[in-house]
Motif scaffolding. Structure first.
Motif, PDB file in Angstrom:
ATOM      1  N   PRO A 164       0.966  -0.988  -0.003  1.00  0.00           N
ATOM      2  CA  PRO A 164      -0.195  -0.748  -0.339  1.00  0.00           C
ATOM      3  C   PRO A 164       0.708   1.301  -0.042  1.00  0.00           C
ATOM      4  CG  PRO A 164      -0.902  -1.907   1.548  1.00  0.00           C
ATOM      5  CD  PRO A 164      -0.150  -1.869   0.890  1.00  0.00           C
ATOM      6  N   GLY A 165       0.313   2.120  -0.506  1.00  0.00           N
ATOM      7  CA  GLY A 165       0.943   3.817  -1.358  1.00  0.00           C
ATOM      8  C   GLY A 165       2.743   3.101  -1.882  1.00  0.00           C
ATOM      9  N   LYS A 166       3.240   2.178  -1.956  1.00  0.00           N
ATOM     10  CA  LYS A 166       4.718   1.927  -2.827  1.00  0.00           C
ATOM     11  C   LYS A 166       4.347   1.449  -4.176  1.00  0.00           C
ATOM     12  CE  LYS A 166       6.084   2.429   1.170  1.00  0.00           C
ATOM     13  NZ  LYS A 166       7.376   4.225   1.371  1.00  0.00           N
ATOM     14  N   ALA A 167       5.309   2.029  -4.518  1.00  0.00           N
ATOM     15  CA  ALA A 167       5.485   1.430  -6.089  1.00  0.00           C
ATOM     16  C   ALA A 167       5.461  -0.333  -5.781  1.00  0.00           C
ATOM     17  CB  ALA A 167       6.406   2.619  -6.560  1.00  0.00           C
TER      18      ALA A 167
ATOM     19  N   PHE B 112       0.769   8.121 -11.415  1.00  0.00           N
ATOM     20  CA  PHE B 112       1.853   8.037 -12.976  1.00  0.00           C
ATOM     21  C   PHE B 112       2.627   7.963 -11.953  1.00  0.00           C
ATOM     22  CE2 PHE B 112      -0.857   9.906 -15.677  1.00  0.00           C
ATOM     23  CZ  PHE B 112      -1.771  10.277 -15.407  1.00  0.00           C
ATOM     24  N   TYR B 113       3.500   6.326 -12.420  1.00  0.00           N
ATOM     25  CA  TYR B 113       4.914   6.242 -12.350  1.00  0.00           C
ATOM     26  C   TYR B 113       5.475   6.003 -13.610  1.00  0.00           C
ATOM     27  CZ  TYR B 113       2.847   3.597  -7.982  1.00  0.00           C
ATOM     28  OH  TYR B 113       2.019   2.789  -7.120  1.00  0.00           O
ATOM     29  N   CYS B 114       6.997   5.743 -13.586  1.00  0.00           N
ATOM     30  CA  CYS B 114       7.933   5.993 -14.613  1.00  0.00           C
ATOM     31  C   CYS B 114       8.840   4.454 -14.111  1.00  0.00           C
ATOM     32  CB  CYS B 114       8.913   7.454 -15.298  1.00  0.00           C
ATOM     33  SG  CYS B 114       9.829   8.103 -13.501  1.00  0.00           S
ATOM     34  N   ALA B 115       9.535   3.826 -14.550  1.00  0.00           N
ATOM     35  CA  ALA B 115      10.165   2.932 -14.428  1.00  0.00           C
ATOM     36  C   ALA B 115      11.506   2.451 -15.650  1.00  0.00           C
ATOM     37  CB  ALA B 115       9.310   1.225 -14.660  1.00  0.00           C
ATOM     38  N   ARG B 116      12.459   1.626 -15.446  1.00  0.00           N
ATOM     39  CA  ARG B 116      13.505   1.455 -16.713  1.00  0.00           C
ATOM     40  C   ARG B 116      12.724  -0.014 -17.342  1.00  0.00           C
ATOM     41  NH1 ARG B 116      19.594  -0.516 -16.012  1.00  0.00           N
ATOM     42  NH2 ARG B 116      18.465  -2.768 -15.735  1.00  0.00           N
TER      43      ARG B 116
ATOM     44  N   TRP C  39      10.610   0.732  -9.921  1.00  0.00           N
ATOM     45  CA  TRP C  39       9.895   2.172 -10.158  1.00  0.00           C
ATOM     46  C   TRP C  39      10.421   3.140 -10.075  1.00  0.00           C
ATOM     47  CZ3 TRP C  39       4.323   0.662 -12.200  1.00  0.00           C
ATOM     48  CH2 TRP C  39       4.193  -0.623 -12.617  1.00  0.00           C
ATOM     49  N   GLY C  40       9.933   4.160  -9.981  1.00  0.00           N
ATOM     50  CA  GLY C  40      10.198   5.422  -9.199  1.00  0.00           C
ATOM     51  C   GLY C  40       8.858   4.905  -8.786  1.00  0.00           C
TER      52      GLY C  40
ATOM     53  N   LEU D 269      15.142   6.412 -10.002  1.00  0.00           N
ATOM     54  CA  LEU D 269      13.840   7.259 -11.302  1.00  0.00           C
ATOM     55  C   LEU D 269      13.247   7.893 -10.117  1.00  0.00           C
ATOM     56  CD1 LEU D 269      13.626   4.114 -12.437  1.00  0.00           C
ATOM     57  CD2 LEU D 269      13.068   5.436 -14.622  1.00  0.00           C
ATOM     58  N   LYS D 270      12.836   9.347 -10.634  1.00  0.00           N
ATOM     59  CA  LYS D 270      11.414   9.983  -9.801  1.00  0.00           C
ATOM     60  C   LYS D 270      10.256  10.313 -10.317  1.00  0.00           C
ATOM     61  CE  LYS D 270      11.458  13.192  -6.520  1.00  0.00           C
ATOM     62  NZ  LYS D 270      12.151  14.151  -4.569  1.00  0.00           N
ATOM     63  N   GLU D 271       9.425  10.586 -10.795  1.00  0.00           N
ATOM     64  CA  GLU D 271       8.708  12.263 -10.817  1.00  0.00           C
ATOM     65  C   GLU D 271       8.182  12.750 -10.441  1.00  0.00           C
ATOM     66  OE1 GLU D 271       7.177   6.914 -11.055  1.00  0.00           O
ATOM     67  OE2 GLU D 271       7.615   8.751  -9.232  1.00  0.00           O
ATOM     68  N   SER D 272       8.244  13.787 -11.475  1.00  0.00           N
ATOM     69  CA  SER D 272       7.505  15.350 -10.530  1.00  0.00           C
ATOM     70  C   SER D 272       6.568  16.432 -12.027  1.00  0.00           C
ATOM     71  CB  SER D 272       9.128  15.885 -10.819  1.00  0.00           C
ATOM     72  OG  SER D 272       9.394  16.029 -12.138  1.00  0.00           O
TER      73      SER D 272
END
Lengths: 107, 127
Positions: free
Chosen positions: A40-43, B95-99, B117-118, B4-7
Motif C-alpha cells: 500500500p502506498g508504494k510502487a 503515475f509511475y515511470c520505470a526502466r 520503478w519511481g 527514478l523519480k516523477e515530477s
C-alpha cells in the motif's frame, strides 16, 4: 491486446501458509511474463521475470512457473512482509498488459 | 544504484494537458536495449501501461490513449517527459515511470518488464 486474468482476486492466508496465484494469458506468451509485488502506498517491485527467474534480492520462498498461457506465482511460506497485492504482466507484445491483481490478506 | 523519480503537477483541471518528467540516475538512455516507460494506477485499481521510449528513440503508446500521449527523452539530462492532453476526472491516478530492459554484467537487452520503478506521483483531475 493480450488479456491477463489473475485469480483469485484476493486470498486470506496465515503466516507460514503456502499461497499460489494464477495468471492466464489470452494467447501464447511463451515465458514472457513478469510478477510484481505492490504494498500500500508504494510502487510495484519486480519479483520474477521470464516466468520463473527470481529477481536479485527476492527471497527464495517466491517462485514462478508456467509457459504459454498459464502461469503461477507461489509463496512457499507466507511471511508478514508478504501481505501485498501481486500483479502479473505480459512482455511478449505491445501493449504490455497487466493482470487485475491479487490481494494477499491476513487471515 | 538505479533510481527514478516523477515530477509534475499534483492537480490539473479538466481539459488541461498534463506534463510529467521522469528524472533518473544509475543508467543512460544511450545504452542499447534500455528504455523508460510510464504506467498509471487509478486509486484502488490495477496498473495500466501508457507509453515507452527506447534508447534509439523508438516510441510506443497505449493504443487506447495514443492520440492523447506524447513521450520524449533528453538523454543529456537523464529525463523522459510524458504529456497527456485533454485530462478528465477518470485520468486521476498515480503515475509511475520505470526502466525497461534487462542488464547482465556485460550487456543490456530489450525486454519489456519494468524495473525499477519511481515512487510515483498522484495526479488529481478537478472538474
Amino acid at each position: 491486446d493480450i488479456q491477463m486474468t489473475q485469480s483469485p482476486s484476493s486470498v486470506s492466508a496465515s503466516i507460514g501458509d503456502r499461497v499460489t496465484i494464477t495468471c492466464r494469458a489470452s494467447q501464447n506468451i511463451y515465458t514472457w511474463l513478469a510478477w510484481y509485488q505492490q504494498k500500500p502506498g508504494k510502487a510495484p517491485k519486480l519479483l520474477i521475470y521470464a516466468a520463473s527467474t527470481l529477481q536479485s534480492g527476492v527471497p527464495a520462498r517466491f517462485s514462478g512457473s508456467g509457459s504459454g498461457t498459464y502461469f503461477t506465482l507461489t509463496i512457499s511460506s507466507l511471511q508478514p512482509e508478504d501481505f501485498a497485492t501481486y500483479y502479473c504482466q505480459q512482455a511478449h507484445s505491445f501493449p504490455p498488459t497487466f493482470g487485475g491483481g491479487t490481494k494477499v490478506e491476513i487471515k | 544504484q538505479i533510481t527514478l523519480k516523477e515530477s509534475g503537477p499534483t492537480v490539473v483541471k479538466s481539459t488541461q494537458t498534463l506534463t510529467l518528467t521522469c528524472t533518473f540516475s544509475g543508467f543512460s538512455l544511450n545504452t542499447s536495449g534500455l528504455g523508460v516507460g510510464w504506467i498509471r494506477q487509478p486509486p484502488g485499481k490495477a496498473l495500466e501501461w501508457l507509453a515507452l521510449i527506447y534508447w534509439d528513440g523508438d516510441k510506443r503508446y497505449s493504443p487506447s490513449l495514443r492520440t492523447r500521449l506524447t513521450i520524449s527523452k533528453d538523454t543529456s539530462k537523464n529525463q523522459v517527459v510524458l504529456s497527456m492532453t485533454n485530462m478528465g476526472p477518470l485520468d486521476t491516478a498515480t503515475f509511475y515511470c520505470a526502466r525497461v530492459g534487462h542488464c547482465t554484467e556485460t550487456d543490456c537487452f530489450q525486454v519489456n518488464w519494468f524495473d525499477p520503478w519511481g515512487q510515483g506521483t498522484l495526479v488529481t483531475v478537478s472538474s
